[in-house]
Structures are given as structure tokens and as C-alpha cells.
Motif scaffolding. Sequence first.
Motif, PDB file in Angstrom:
ATOM      1  N   TYR A 208       0.851  -1.222   0.000  1.00 27.50           N
ATOM      2  CA  TYR A 208       0.000   0.000   0.000  1.00 27.50           C
ATOM      3  C   TYR A 208       0.870   1.248   0.000  1.00 27.50           C
ATOM      4  N   SER A 209       1.919   1.250   0.842  1.00 25.90           N
ATOM      5  CA  SER A 209       2.743   2.471   0.945  1.00 25.90           C
ATOM      6  C   SER A 209       3.450   2.743  -0.380  1.00 25.90           C
ATOM      7  N   LEU A 210       3.845   1.688  -1.083  1.00 25.66           N
ATOM      8  CA  LEU A 210       4.508   1.882  -2.378  1.00 25.66           C
ATOM      9  C   LEU A 210       3.527   2.420  -3.427  1.00 25.66           C
TER      10      LEU A 210
ATOM     11  N   MET B  75       2.401  12.312  -5.029  1.00 31.57           N
ATOM     12  CA  MET B  75       3.566  12.052  -4.166  1.00 31.57           C
ATOM     13  C   MET B  75       4.816  12.036  -5.043  1.00 31.57           C
ATOM     14  N   ASP B  76       5.408  10.861  -5.254  1.00 29.65           N
ATOM     15  CA  ASP B  76       6.672  10.818  -6.015  1.00 29.65           C
ATOM     16  C   ASP B  76       6.491  10.782  -7.534  1.00 29.65           C
ATOM     17  N   ASN B  77       5.289  10.535  -7.974  1.00 29.83           N
ATOM     18  CA  ASN B  77       4.978  10.516  -9.403  1.00 29.83           C
ATOM     19  C   ASN B  77       5.915   9.580 -10.177  1.00 29.83           C
ATOM     20  N   ASP B  78       5.923   8.319  -9.776  1.00 30.15           N
ATOM     21  CA  ASP B  78       6.779   7.325 -10.437  1.00 30.15           C
ATOM     22  C   ASP B  78       5.955   6.431 -11.353  1.00 30.15           C
ATOM     23  N   THR B  79       6.586   6.014 -12.448  1.00 31.52           N
ATOM     24  CA  THR B  79       5.854   5.180 -13.413  1.00 31.52           C
ATOM     25  C   THR B  79       6.345   3.727 -13.426  1.00 31.52           C
ATOM     26  N   LEU B  80       7.427   3.469 -12.690  1.00 29.16           N
ATOM     27  CA  LEU B  80       8.005   2.119 -12.687  1.00 29.16           C
ATOM     28  C   LEU B  80       8.271   1.674 -11.253  1.00 29.16           C
ATOM     29  N   ARG B  81       7.848   0.441 -10.927  1.00 27.22           N
ATOM     30  CA  ARG B  81       8.070  -0.107  -9.577  1.00 27.22           C
ATOM     31  C   ARG B  81       8.206  -1.613  -9.696  1.00 27.22           C
ATOM     32  N   ARG B  82       9.191  -2.174  -9.046  1.00 28.39           N
ATOM     33  CA  ARG B  82       9.435  -3.619  -9.121  1.00 28.39           C
ATOM     34  C   ARG B  82       9.484  -4.093 -10.579  1.00 28.39           C
ATOM     35  N   GLY B  83      10.056  -3.233 -11.431  1.00 25.62           N
ATOM     36  CA  GLY B  83      10.248  -3.587 -12.826  1.00 25.62           C
ATOM     37  C   GLY B  83       8.995  -3.557 -13.675  1.00 25.62           C
ATOM     38  N   LYS B  84       7.885  -3.030 -13.113  1.00 28.83           N
ATOM     39  CA  LYS B  84       6.619  -3.003 -13.876  1.00 28.83           C
ATOM     40  C   LYS B  84       6.007  -1.604 -13.783  1.00 28.83           C
ATOM     41  N   PRO B  85       5.082  -1.261 -14.694  1.00 30.61           N
ATOM     42  CA  PRO B  85       4.396   0.036 -14.567  1.00 30.61           C
ATOM     43  C   PRO B  85       3.699   0.137 -13.195  1.00 30.61           C
TER      44      PRO B  85
ATOM     45  N   GLY C  28      18.029   8.287  -9.618  1.00 28.89           N
ATOM     46  CA  GLY C  28      18.581   9.633  -9.811  1.00 28.89           C
ATOM     47  C   GLY C  28      17.610  10.757  -9.504  1.00 28.89           C
ATOM     48  N   LYS C  29      16.415  10.390  -9.002  1.00 28.12           N
ATOM     49  CA  LYS C  29      15.407  11.428  -8.779  1.00 28.12           C
ATOM     50  C   LYS C  29      15.628  12.204  -7.478  1.00 28.12           C
TER      51      LYS C  29
END
Length: 288
Positions: A77-79, A87-97, A232-233
Amino acid sequence: MNFQEQMNGYKQQVEAYLEQLPMSGAPEQLKEAMRYSLLSNGKRLRGILTLSSCEMAGGSAEEALPFAAALEMIHAYSLIHDDLPAMDNDTLRRGKPTNHVVYGEALAILAGDGLLTHAFEVMAQSAHPRAFDALREIVKAAGIGGMLAGQTLDVTMQGTEPNMDLVRDIHQGKTAALLTAPVTAGLILAGASPMQTESGRRYGYHLGMAFQIVDDLLDLEGDPELMGKTLGKDEEEGKLTWPACVGVEWARQDAEDHIRHAKSALTVFGTRAAFLQSLADFSLHRAQ
Ligand code: GRG
């Protein structure tokens, strides 16, 4: 059995339990979004810590499984929420969208909420005589004085001058709290003494601090392929990290010191601490 075989064994136990969770009552789309993140390729450290801590104090991994699963659900949930555009506006996590990229923001928020609340449902179903004490450790760690406190500081203080006391508070809240609760909850379930549980708490604190310092270092110099996310963010966005406070060399040194403290906190468990001590070394040298 060597360390890696033990790690794999615990990981498989956690994943098999997560896989069969019925998530009864959830509409199909919600269940799919929850399972998408929960069952993706994580290290399962929080689950592994729960099972191994319980066994270290003479309990069975089996009795700790609902709590290991709950911690992995809270972590997932936290991820999901951390990756949201707000929040962090990330598009990739654990190698997946990320979850919101696949299911949209509304369903991603609900999947996070679903995982958090389902974690408590699963723990509340446990008939273990010390379930409530273990649950209390986990609630406190995930809640407003723990992970949420760290995340709030992280978000609101971004862009300010790096400051060691502040970064310590951020790391303790957003990362160390949810790596300490698996250890203390596992020990409590096994019936460990208060003194043993406090030793586990010290282990979890130092492991968590080292883990986040290594995470900060990997953001600077890790392999994005292995990490499964954009790197690098932190520097770009003025995140308050340990290397930003003390530089890369000192940060590495501080991580090593935390791991040394983590390992020595477990000496009360004698040779039974070997696995968790090796896990501390593994966290220091990890590349993902
Ligand atoms: C309530 C809106 C709302 C958001 C909550 C609390 C929170 C958001 C986020 C906490 C966040 C966070 C991402 C902390 C960093 C901890 C960390 C290093 C996570 C990565 O852990 P790993 O490496 O991940 O164990 P895997 O993928 O292996 O499980």
C-alpha cells in the motif's frame, strides 16, 4: 541450509500465503489492482523478517504467517501511494508500470486503501493468544507516529537544506519503523521476553537506518534495471537523503556502522541469530 536457501524458503512461504488470500468481498477490479502490486516481484523482506524473528525466539513460522502477510500488504500500500502523481509521481516499480499507470489514480488509491485495511482484517482473524500485542506493534509502526510521520516529513521538507537530525527522523519513520515491526511482532508471537523484544527493536532500527542509507546510495549509483525503478530522482528533486548530508563516502561508512550495531543487538540470541545477522549483511551489500 545456507543463508540464500533459507531466504528463498521464507520468501516462498510468504508468497504462497499471499497468493492464496481470498480477499473475499472485493469487487473484481479492486482485487485485481490489489493483487497486481502485492504479488509483483518484491524482496519480501518484511515478511521474511517476521517469520525468521519468530523462529529465532523458538516460535513457528506458520503462526507468524498472517502477520508477515499483513506487513507485506501494508508495505505494498505504501509503495502504491508513494508512486502516485501527488507524491513521487513514479511510473516504474518492481520492474513493472506502477499501479496508477495501469489502473488509473482512483483505483490505485483504493487498492492502497484496500491493502491497508485488509492487512488488519487478516491479523484480526488470527486466534493466536498474543495476536493483539503483535498487531499493536504493527499499527504503531505504520501509523501517524511511524511510517506516516516519516513520509509527511519527507514530502513537506523536500527542497530544504539537508540536516542530519531531520533526515534521521525521516529515515526512522518512513523505513526503519516498518522494518522493526516485523522483528518485534515476530518475537512477541514467539513469546520472547521483553528484554529479547527490545534487542529485536534495536536490530530493526539499525537495519532500517542502514537499509534507507543504502537505498539513498543506490539512487545515486545503482543499476535501474536491477532496482526496477527510475533512479537519480532524489538529487534532482532536492530529497533529504543521508548522502546529501554527509557525502557518499561517509554515508557508506554510516550504513556499515548501523549494520554492525544491528548484528550485535542480537547477541542475546546466540547462534539462533545467525540468519538475521546474515540478513543484515545482505541488506548492506544489496544491489536491488
Ligand atoms: C497515506 C497517501 C498515503 C501515502 C502513504 C507511507 C507512505 C505513503 C509511503 C512510505 C514510503 C516509502 C516508499 C518508504 C521507503 C521505504 C523503502 C526503501 C521501500 C522499498 O522497500 P524494498 O526495497 O521494496 O524492501 P521491495 O519492492 O523489495 O518490497
